[in-house]
Design a protein around this motif. Structure first.
Motif, PDB file in Angstrom:
ATOM      1  N   PHE A 137       0.827  -1.211   0.000  1.00  0.00           N
ATOM      2  CA  PHE A 137       0.000   0.000   0.000  1.00  0.00           C
ATOM      3  C   PHE A 137       0.864   1.266   0.000  1.00  0.00           C
ATOM      4  CE2 PHE A 137      -3.046  -3.155   1.516  1.00  0.00           C
ATOM      5  CZ  PHE A 137      -4.182  -2.805   0.799  1.00  0.00           C
ATOM      6  N   ASN A 138       2.137   1.097   0.337  1.00  0.00           N
ATOM      7  CA  ASN A 138       3.075   2.218   0.297  1.00  0.00           C
ATOM      8  C   ASN A 138       3.728   2.265  -1.081  1.00  0.00           C
ATOM      9  OD1 ASN A 138       2.646   2.877   3.072  1.00  0.00           O
ATOM     10  ND2 ASN A 138       4.014   1.187   3.638  1.00  0.00           N
ATOM     11  N   PHE A 139       3.670   3.420  -1.708  1.00  0.00           N
ATOM     12  CA  PHE A 139       4.192   3.539  -3.067  1.00  0.00           C
ATOM     13  C   PHE A 139       5.722   3.436  -3.064  1.00  0.00           C
ATOM     14  CE2 PHE A 139       5.942   6.070  -6.546  1.00  0.00           C
ATOM     15  CZ  PHE A 139       5.345   5.439  -7.631  1.00  0.00           C
ATOM     16  N   ARG A 140       6.240   2.633  -3.958  1.00  0.00           N
ATOM     17  CA  ARG A 140       7.683   2.542  -4.188  1.00  0.00           C
ATOM     18  C   ARG A 140       7.921   1.945  -5.571  1.00  0.00           C
ATOM     19  NH1 ARG A 140      10.111  -2.511  -3.781  1.00  0.00           N
ATOM     20  NH2 ARG A 140       8.795  -4.187  -2.920  1.00  0.00           N
ATOM     21  N   GLY A 141       9.144   2.064  -6.048  1.00  0.00           N
ATOM     22  CA  GLY A 141       9.477   1.501  -7.344  1.00  0.00           C
ATOM     23  C   GLY A 141      10.956   1.641  -7.639  1.00  0.00           C
ATOM     24  N   ARG A 142      11.356   1.086  -8.769  1.00  0.00           N
ATOM     25  CA  ARG A 142      12.745   1.202  -9.201  1.00  0.00           C
ATOM     26  C   ARG A 142      12.824   0.962 -10.706  1.00  0.00           C
ATOM     27  NH1 ARG A 142      15.790  -3.665  -9.816  1.00  0.00           N
ATOM     28  NH2 ARG A 142      14.562  -5.547  -9.402  1.00  0.00           N
TER      29      ARG A 142
ATOM     30  N   ALA B 180      11.935  -2.712 -14.687  1.00  0.00           N
ATOM     31  CA  ALA B 180      11.195  -1.692 -13.942  1.00  0.00           C
ATOM     32  C   ALA B 180      10.182  -2.369 -13.031  1.00  0.00           C
ATOM     33  CB  ALA B 180      10.489  -0.731 -14.896  1.00  0.00           C
ATOM     34  N   TYR B 181       9.991  -1.790 -11.838  1.00  0.00           N
ATOM     35  CA  TYR B 181       9.018  -2.320 -10.887  1.00  0.00           C
ATOM     36  C   TYR B 181       8.375  -1.160 -10.149  1.00  0.00           C
ATOM     37  CZ  TYR B 181       6.987  -4.793  -6.917  1.00  0.00           C
ATOM     38  OH  TYR B 181       6.123  -5.272  -5.981  1.00  0.00           O
ATOM     39  N   MET B 182       7.067  -1.273  -9.938  1.00  0.00           N
ATOM     40  CA  MET B 182       6.328  -0.229  -9.228  1.00  0.00           C
ATOM     41  C   MET B 182       5.177  -0.875  -8.465  1.00  0.00           C
ATOM     42  SD  MET B 182       4.655   3.260 -10.802  1.00  0.00           S
ATOM     43  CE  MET B 182       3.529   2.363 -11.860  1.00  0.00           C
ATOM     44  N   THR B 183       4.944  -0.415  -7.252  1.00  0.00           N
ATOM     45  CA  THR B 183       3.828  -0.918  -6.466  1.00  0.00           C
ATOM     46  C   THR B 183       3.252   0.211  -5.616  1.00  0.00           C
ATOM     47  OG1 THR B 183       3.138  -2.609  -4.854  1.00  0.00           O
ATOM     48  CG2 THR B 183       5.310  -1.634  -4.549  1.00  0.00           C
TER      49      THR B 183
ATOM     50  N   ILE C 227      -7.191  -2.106  -1.772  1.00  0.00           N
ATOM     51  CA  ILE C 227      -6.613  -2.715  -2.975  1.00  0.00           C
ATOM     52  C   ILE C 227      -5.237  -2.115  -3.243  1.00  0.00           C
ATOM     53  CG2 ILE C 227      -6.848  -3.035  -5.474  1.00  0.00           C
ATOM     54  CD1 ILE C 227      -9.858  -2.949  -5.117  1.00  0.00           C
ATOM     55  N   ALA C 228      -4.274  -3.007  -3.466  1.00  0.00           N
ATOM     56  CA  ALA C 228      -2.923  -2.601  -3.869  1.00  0.00           C
ATOM     57  C   ALA C 228      -2.525  -3.418  -5.090  1.00  0.00           C
ATOM     58  CB  ALA C 228      -1.934  -2.818  -2.735  1.00  0.00           C
ATOM     59  N   ALA C 229      -1.611  -2.877  -5.880  1.00  0.00           N
ATOM     60  CA  ALA C 229      -1.198  -3.547  -7.105  1.00  0.00           C
ATOM     61  C   ALA C 229       0.281  -3.295  -7.357  1.00  0.00           C
ATOM     62  CB  ALA C 229      -2.038  -3.072  -8.293  1.00  0.00           C
ATOM     63  N   ASP C 230       0.872  -4.138  -8.198  1.00  0.00           N
ATOM     64  CA  ASP C 230       2.229  -3.874  -8.654  1.00  0.00           C
ATOM     65  C   ASP C 230       2.347  -4.213 -10.133  1.00  0.00           C
ATOM     66  OD1 ASP C 230       2.552  -6.623  -8.920  1.00  0.00           O
ATOM     67  OD2 ASP C 230       3.908  -6.824  -7.221  1.00  0.00           O
ATOM     68  N   PHE C 231       3.446  -3.779 -10.717  1.00  0.00           N
ATOM     69  CA  PHE C 231       3.689  -3.988 -12.144  1.00  0.00           C
ATOM     70  C   PHE C 231       5.185  -4.161 -12.343  1.00  0.00           C
ATOM     71  CE2 PHE C 231       4.893  -2.289 -16.306  1.00  0.00           C
ATOM     72  CZ  PHE C 231       4.096  -3.058 -17.149  1.00  0.00           C
ATOM     73  N   ALA C 232       5.569  -5.188 -13.085  1.00  0.00           N
ATOM     74  CA  ALA C 232       6.985  -5.454 -13.356  1.00  0.00           C
ATOM     75  C   ALA C 232       7.172  -5.625 -14.856  1.00  0.00           C
ATOM     76  CB  ALA C 232       7.448  -6.693 -12.615  1.00  0.00           C
TER      77      ALA C 232
END
Length: 631
Positions: free
Chosen positions: A81-86, A105-108, A115-120
């Motif tokens: 639920f905490n935004f982070r990425g790289r 690339a990764y972001m969540t 609701i939380a989501a991520d993308f790689a």
């Protein structure tokens, strides 16, 4: 590796040769609890990984799906639920001016309060680095795109539902074989071109290894108060097209492919777990699995007149399996724990083979089997930092059909009895020592070899085999910032009784001849089982005020290992060296890294057959620069 598929080996236990569609590896791979039934899953790369667990030995209870050798359990992080990425990128150089681009690339983050989501995302593009002696230029290029996402719904503290989807598109020429010491049947023909050094190819058919793979899963967990309920539903689909020159020469003698394989699998697992907190912790579960696998396999060989011809095989394999399992750990006394568990597995397989224009070659054949496997363990933990253990367990891999053959060829189930003991201890605050000793007894180990004459394979049961040895792992932190890690292993893996083991001997004119009366391989080394391996991995990190500097290395040594049951053909002992230098400023990291810095010749695969003794070589020296930005 077997051609295009990865084949992990643990303690000398793993697939011995061909990747036959529908035949699952005996070292299982799981990604987030979803079983990966084909060898191509091990070629996937994941952008964000929480941890990798390598479980050694038979997994006859909780992870019981054909895992007689062990399993690799890959766990990726759930969305946050905490935004982070790289975002990270590297550029590398190999021999023959080959470039290597890698972008990840990764972001969540949270979409709503529940609701939380991520993308790689992953993109790789590597040029060919293998010198093409026939057409000029290079072979061995690779390109991959991978997209993965997770969506997590957490309506309350006691419920969580996670949906995962992943798609991979992969194209490569990694399966470039070159004859070992010029041993190919093409050597006796005029105009033959033979490699004179490593990373050279002289093939009349351009290698091909393409696959697309799609994965979906749904995981749920619910706290019911008296117990926790967890479910995992999985679906995998892979389409593979591979082609390889079977004689590894520029002479048209034999070729396998292009071979399209389709594999589709469904799995469902339900687990009930104790809430914890008492002297007894337990879990019980049900597992269901179904797999459909089909292929189109041209087996082309040189006919009179010099033309290529042969049947096109069209196998179809179906597998359905069910299992129930339970395992519990009871605290007998303050430092003493007893674990016991069992699993019952039922499996049904059927097989049918057509050829050419859908002409029936092998009528439908089927068999079913069931097996109970179990495990017991004692653990003595005098302090939180010391763990002394002993365990005994069994494992089971179901019987299988050979799908790269013109006649019915199936093998009996493979079973193992395993005894293990050891200690895991933090001797001091800066010294950790892990020691494991094991003894395995196999019955009817499933092995494969190339056909004595044709562009096909055969499956066999090695009647009985034995493997024993030990592993030592030491981690030392002599002072803050410096970590020294080392490992050593010894494995005595031998066939005790293996009558009529498929055996080849070299021919003076090139290629090999299969012995008409194959000997018993009793006493010989098991394939892909080096007696000793060692590794040393130092890492140093220091804060320089403006940023953090780090340097690390990995030195790995392996004794020789054999590729055939007669122990005539082998990978010599080798040592590889890799390393990395890094500098981190705030959220930005810069790296300079190198793999196989000494250009060591390492065989990813060594094939022995009538057309050739040939090998796929691991990549040569590669040097990379990289940058990563976190946010």
């Amino acid at each position: 590796r077997s051609g295009s598929g990865g084949q992990p080996v643990i303690r000398g236990i793993g697939p011995s040769g061909a990747s036959s569609n529908g035949d699952e590896p005996n070292v299982a791979t799981y990604i987030d609890g979803v079983y990966q039934p084909d060898a191509y899953a091990t070629l996937m790369e994941l952008v964000e990984i929480q941890r990798v667990e390598v479980l050694r030995g038979p997994q006859g209870t909780v992870f019981g799906r054909n895992a007689t050798g062990g399993l690799i359990n890959i766990i990726t992080p759930d969305p946050s639920f905490n935004f982070r990425g790289r975002i990270a990128g590297t550029y590398g150089r190999l021999r023959n001016d080959a470039g290597d681009i890698d972008v990840r690339a990764y972001m969540t983050g949270g979409v709503s309060s529940t609701i939380a989501a991520d993308f790689a995302f992953l993109y790789k593009n590597r040029d060919g680095f293998i010198k093409d002696l026939v057409r000029g230029g290079t072979l061995g290029k690779k390109e991959a795109i991978d997209v993965r996402t997770k969506i997590m719904w957490q309506p309350s503290d006691s419920a969580k539902i996670i949906f995962t989807a992943q798609t991979t598109d992969y194209h490569s020429q990694e399966n470039v074989y070159q004859p070992l010491d010029g041993n190919t049947a093409g050597r006796s023909f005029a105009g033959v071109i033979l490699p004179t050094g490593p990373w050279q190819g002289s093939v009349d058919w351009i290698p091909r290894n393409d696959y697309s793979r799609h994965l979906m899963s749904l995981r749920t967990s619910f706290d019911l108060g008296v117990a926790n309920l967890e479910t995992t539903s999985g679906y995998t689909y892979s389409k593979v097209k591979q082609q390889a020159d079977s004689d590894s020469s520029n002479i048209q003698i034999a070729v396998a492919g292009p071979m399209p394989f389709l594999t589709e699998s469904y799995s469902q697992e339900i687990r009930l777990l104790s809430p914890g907190g008492g002297r007894l912790n337990w879990l019980a579960g049900f597992y269901a699995f179904h797999l459909d696998s089909s292929g189109v396999i041209p087996t082309l060989a040189r006919l009179p007149g010099g033309v290529l011809g042969g049947p096109v095989l069209k196998p179809d394999v179906n597998t359905t399996s069910y299992a129930v399992f339970a395992e519990g750990t009871y605290q007998i006394a303050e430092p003493l724990f007893f674990t016991g568990g069992a699993r019952w597995t039922y499996e049904k397989r059927d097989f049918i083979m057509y050829r050419d224009n859908n002409v029936l070659l092998i009528p439908k054949d089927k068999f079913n089997m069931d097996k109970v496997t179990y495990r017991f363990a004692l653990r003595y933990q005098p302090t939180p930092d010391w763990n002394i253990y002993a365990s005994y367990g069994t494992g089971f891999k179901s019987g299988a059909y050979n799908t790269i053959t013109r006649s019915i060829n199936k093998v009996d189930p493979e079973t193992i009895k395993a005894l293990e003991g050891g200690i895991k201890a933090d001797i001091t605050s800066n010294l950790r020592v892990n020691l494991a000793l094991f003894h395995y007894k196999f019955e009817d180990m499933q092995v494969s070899a190339r056909h004595p004459e044709r562009v096909e394979y055969i499956l066999q049961n090695a009647a009985s085999s034995k493997s024993y040895g030990g592993e030592l792992e030491v981690t030392l932190v002599p002072f803050e910032g410096l970590t020294l890690a080392g490992t050593a292993s010894y494995t005595h893996a031998r066939y005790e009784d293996f009558p009529r083991a498929q055996t080849f001997e070299p021919l003076a004119g090139g290629g090999n001849r299969a012995l008409a009366d194959p000997p018993n391989a009793a006493g010989n080394h098991m394939v892909k089982a080096p007696v000793t391996t060692f590794s040393f991995s130092p890492r140093y990190e220091r804060d320089l005020g403006s940023g953090t500097f780090d340097i690390s290395a990995n030195i790995f040594h392996s004794a020789k290992w054999y590729a055939d049951f007669a122990n005539r053909f082998y990978q010599p002992a080798y040592t590889t060296v890799s390393g990395q230098i890094g500098y981190t400023v705030g959220q930005v990291r810069f790296t300079l890294s190198g793999t196989n810095l000494t250009d060591e010749v390492v065989y990813d695969q060594l094939r022995v057959g009538s057309q050739a003794t040939d090998t796929i070589l691991a990549a040569p020296r590669e040097v990379k620069v990289g940058v990563e930005v976190k946010f």
